[in-house]
Design an enzyme around this catalytic site. Sequence first.
Site, short mmCIF file in Angstrom:
data_model
loop_
_atom_site.label_atom_id
_atom_site.label_comp_id
_atom_site.label_asym_id
_atom_site.label_seq_id
_atom_site.Cartn_x
_atom_site.Cartn_y
_atom_site.Cartn_z
N SER A 1 -1.97 -71.52 -9.35
CA SER A 1 -1.56 -71.25 -7.96
C SER A 1 -0.44 -72.17 -7.48
O SER A 1 0.49 -71.70 -6.81
CB SER A 1 -2.76 -71.35 -7.02
OG SER A 1 -3.57 -70.21 -7.17
N SER B 1 -5.51 -74.54 -12.44
CA SER B 1 -4.97 -73.41 -11.66
C SER B 1 -3.46 -73.26 -11.80
O SER B 1 -2.73 -74.25 -11.87
CB SER B 1 -5.31 -73.62 -10.18
OG SER B 1 -4.73 -72.58 -9.43
N ASP C 1 -9.35 -62.29 -1.01
CA ASP C 1 -9.84 -61.81 -2.31
C ASP C 1 -10.05 -60.29 -2.28
O ASP C 1 -9.77 -59.60 -3.26
CB ASP C 1 -11.17 -62.48 -2.67
CG ASP C 1 -11.00 -63.93 -3.08
OD1 ASP C 1 -9.93 -64.30 -3.59
OD2 ASP C 1 -11.95 -64.73 -2.88
N ALA D 1 -17.22 -64.06 -6.45
CA ALA D 1 -16.11 -63.11 -6.59
C ALA D 1 -16.63 -61.68 -6.44
O ALA D 1 -15.95 -60.82 -5.85
CB ALA D 1 -15.43 -63.29 -7.94
N GLY E 1 -21.52 -58.90 -13.20
CA GLY E 1 -21.55 -60.17 -12.48
C GLY E 1 -21.85 -59.99 -11.00
O GLY E 1 -21.51 -58.96 -10.40
N ALA E 2 -22.50 -60.99 -10.42
CA ALA E 2 -22.89 -60.92 -9.01
C ALA E 2 -22.75 -62.28 -8.35
O ALA E 2 -23.61 -62.72 -7.58
CB ALA E 2 -24.32 -60.39 -8.89
N GLY E 3 -21.65 -62.97 -8.63
CA GLY E 3 -21.39 -64.28 -8.02
C GLY E 3 -20.53 -64.13 -6.78
O GLY E 3 -20.49 -63.06 -6.14
N LYS F 1 -15.89 -72.19 -1.16
CA LYS F 1 -15.55 -71.02 -0.35
C LYS F 1 -16.54 -70.76 0.78
O LYS F 1 -16.17 -70.19 1.81
CB LYS F 1 -15.44 -69.78 -1.24
CG LYS F 1 -14.19 -69.76 -2.11
CD LYS F 1 -14.05 -68.46 -2.87
CE LYS F 1 -12.78 -68.45 -3.69
NZ LYS F 1 -12.51 -67.15 -4.32
#
Length: 284
Positions: free
Chosen positions: A17, A15, A102, A131, A127-129, A66
């Site tokens: 971050s 990361s 997010d 995020a 995508g369907a995760g 999360k």
Amino acid sequence: MTKLAGLIGFPVAHSVSPALQQAAFDYHGLDARYEYWETQPEDLANRIASIRDSEVMGAQVTVPHKQATLEFVDTITDDVRALGACNVLANEGGTLAAFNTDVTGFVRALKEDAGTDLKGKRVLLLGAGGAARAIVLGLAREGIASLVIANRTVAKAIEVGGVASGLVAEIGAVPFEGKAVAEAAAGADLIVNSTTLGMSGVGGSVPLIAAAIPSTALVYDIVYNPPDTPLLMEAKKAGAQTLGGLAMLVYVGAESFEQWTGLKAPVAVMMAAAQKALAAKTRH
Ligand code: ATR
């Protein structure tokens, strides 16, 4: 007393971050340090309990924690409740508050970095995760006209589409490959990739080739490493506008910083630090 914040996830070493948060702390002259808090699932409860300590301002939370984190916090926002997931924790005098930035980070990048007004737009989401759920909530609130979610596992696309139910007039779910996704791409104003395809270290085939991308579309890949993902390179070949994932990462981080410190996040400073850290990581 040096104040602390950190990134809780597994793995976290990739990361950037920490670099962008530390740049913000330093910019404001805060005696504060941002750390990598790599945490295995079995250590999550202890890790989160430690955020209640007076020297800890809070944490960012990433994959795979999360959802599980919510079990250990005291207060949640409406967005966290709607999504069943958080990405920021703030220590408010020993009380732990969970947020989801997010949603707002994703939308802010579209508005500020791509100059897009989402109202009435037709969107294809790949995508369907985890995020994708936050993305769908953000898009739905901005008044998009239609949404098609393409996912390898179609049942998950249907489930994630439910987040927009009642907010978006047309919601569809299609398999990741084939005619239906090509049709959705052809009619899309905005194509968003929320899959891990193209991510450094993951690789995989490009989700859409240039011939399937309209030149009038905006293609937004939330993957930020590498900056030029295979999908964005195809989009450029097609003459489409592109947006990478780094702006979202910075806005998500900026909102976390503001929750912890009450100060205004120096977004340009954070962006420069993120780009520098990313360039250093890609060189290795
Ligand atoms: P995140 O929280 O970052 O969204 P995730 O929840 O693991 O991560 O979701 C990853 C997404 O990438 C999913 O939509 C996943 O598809 P499935 O739901 O079918 O698993 C998608 N994905 C990962 N690898 C893929 C691949 N090789 N081809 C197509 N989709 C892929």
